[in-house]
Design an enzyme around this catalytic site. Structure first.
Site, mmCIF file in Angstrom:
data_model
loop_
_atom_site.group_PDB
_atom_site.id
_atom_site.type_symbol
_atom_site.label_atom_id
_atom_site.label_comp_id
_atom_site.label_asym_id
_atom_site.label_seq_id
_atom_site.Cartn_x
_atom_site.Cartn_y
_atom_site.Cartn_z
ATOM 1 N N TYR A 100 101.672 48.202 40.115
ATOM 2 C CA TYR A 100 101.585 48.362 41.568
ATOM 3 C C TYR A 100 101.593 47.007 42.265
ATOM 4 O O TYR A 100 102.312 46.798 43.256
ATOM 5 C CB TYR A 100 100.331 49.147 41.959
ATOM 6 C CG TYR A 100 100.221 49.322 43.451
ATOM 7 C CD1 TYR A 100 101.012 50.248 44.114
ATOM 8 C CD2 TYR A 100 99.346 48.542 44.212
ATOM 9 C CE1 TYR A 100 100.948 50.404 45.493
ATOM 10 C CE2 TYR A 100 99.269 48.688 45.581
ATOM 11 C CZ TYR A 100 100.071 49.615 46.220
ATOM 12 O OH TYR A 100 100.007 49.749 47.578
ATOM 13 N N SER A 113 100.744 44.569 50.749
ATOM 14 C CA SER A 113 99.384 44.951 50.366
ATOM 15 C C SER A 113 98.621 43.718 49.920
ATOM 16 O O SER A 113 99.224 42.719 49.493
ATOM 17 C CB SER A 113 99.435 45.963 49.224
ATOM 18 O OG SER A 113 98.161 46.179 48.650
#
Length: 333
Positions: free
Chosen positions: A158, A134
């Site tokens: 995250y 990501s």
């Protein structure tokens, strides 16, 4: 011009997709079915509202019920279905959930990734692995847009989970020659996203219900928003290129349409495209999120011949049309 996928490459190719019931997974499976691949889906939870289930596509695949953290299941799937290509998308993908419950995020995103990579290392038939990282793996950087050679420095749960999985993939490529390449994409959006706290589906559903869309931040955060059909094509193109060029092993690629916008700009675009007079409800509640983040995709364009097929407005129009259709009965009621 966007590079074209090669139907002959995918026809009858045994391909495992983890995270198949998620937003990106559903569109990857759809594309693989169109290309006549032999698709195997690893599914943990039964989500009848997911695009994969409601469209009937899941019935056209081989389905294995299991968790990406179960290495024995992964090794069985790779062996029994003679898997050649792996598209690893399974993850806990919501920043807010990661902040509230970091352990489940670390277990899914980090442990799930190394267990999959270890299963691939043990399987003699796996020829290419494409793993989803990501843009959040970069953390907060002083120089924008982010390039692939920037050091990964996620700080919040995250971001850290993605940075760890990304580095683990690189280690398996360097140490064990596992044929894995990594994708780093912006914020995905598109039809089939059931995470209503994400800004695109949440805004569209609110407008369809005649409610003011909610912005959790102050609206000034800057992001890449990447249309899911472009993302699905990028994953499959990378698998093709990895097959043709083993030197791509261990490399990471940014994918983005390189149109960064603020959250408030994005919401206003959606309101305009939907012809809505509503004004957003800006709550400024978001915490532990990066203020400004967007990607340089020149490496993917140069080395893979990749280009996006859809502009931001094109993708939003297609997404709005999907939700108008899928939510039509609810809105009518």
């Amino acid at each position: 011009m966007a590079a074209q996928l090669t139907p002959a490459f995918w026809q009858d190719r045994p391909t495992l997709v983890t995270g198949a019931t998620g937003l990106v997974g559903g569109w990857v499976v759809r594309k693989l079915i169109e290309l006549r691949a032999d698709v195997v889906c690893l599914v943990r939870d039964w989500v009848p509202q997911s695009e994969l289930v409601r469209s009937g596509m899941l019935e056209r695949t081989k389905v294995v019920r299991g968790d990406v953290q179960d290495q024995a299941v992964l090794e069985r799937v790779l062996g029994e279905y003679e898997v050649d290509t792996v598209i690893h998308l399974a993850a806990q993908a919501i920043v807010g959930i990661a902040n509230r419950n970091p352990i489940s995020t670390f277990e899914s995103n980090i442990a799930g990734s190394w267990r999959l990579l270890e299963a691939c290392r043990r399987s003699p038939l796996v020829r290419q692995v494409v793993m989803a990282s990501s843009d959040k793996a970069y953390g907060e950087q002083p120089v924008l847009p982010y390039r692939e050679d920037v050091e990964l420095q996620g700080r919040h749960p995250y971001d850290v989970s993605k940075a760890c999985a990304d580095l683990i993939a690189q280690s398996y490529a360097a140490t064990y020659q596992v044929p894995v390449a990594v994708t780093r994409c912006g914020n995905f959006y598109g039809g089939g996203d059931l995470n209503w706290n994400r800004i695109v589906p949440g805004t569209i559903r609110s407008v369809l219900r005649g409610q003011r869309p909610v912005i959790r931040s102050d609206g000034s955060f800057v992001r890449d928003y990447f249309y899911v059909e472009d993302g699905a094509a990028a994953y499959l193109l990378l698998a093709e290129r990895l097959h043709a060029d083993p030197e791509l092993r261990g490399q990471a690629f940014n994918f983005s349409n390189q149109t960064p916008v603020t959250v408030i700009e994005l919401v206003n675009r959606i309101l305009h495209l939907m012809g809505s007079p509503l004004h957003p409800d800006v709550r400024a509640e978001a915490k532990h999120e990066i203020i400004e983040q967007f990607l340089d995709a020149d490496k993917a364009k140069r080395m893979l011949g990749w280009a996006p097929m859809f502009s931001l407005d094109d993708g939003l129009r297609r997404t709005i049309a999907w939700y108008r259709e899928s939510l039509a009965e609810e809105i009518a009621a």
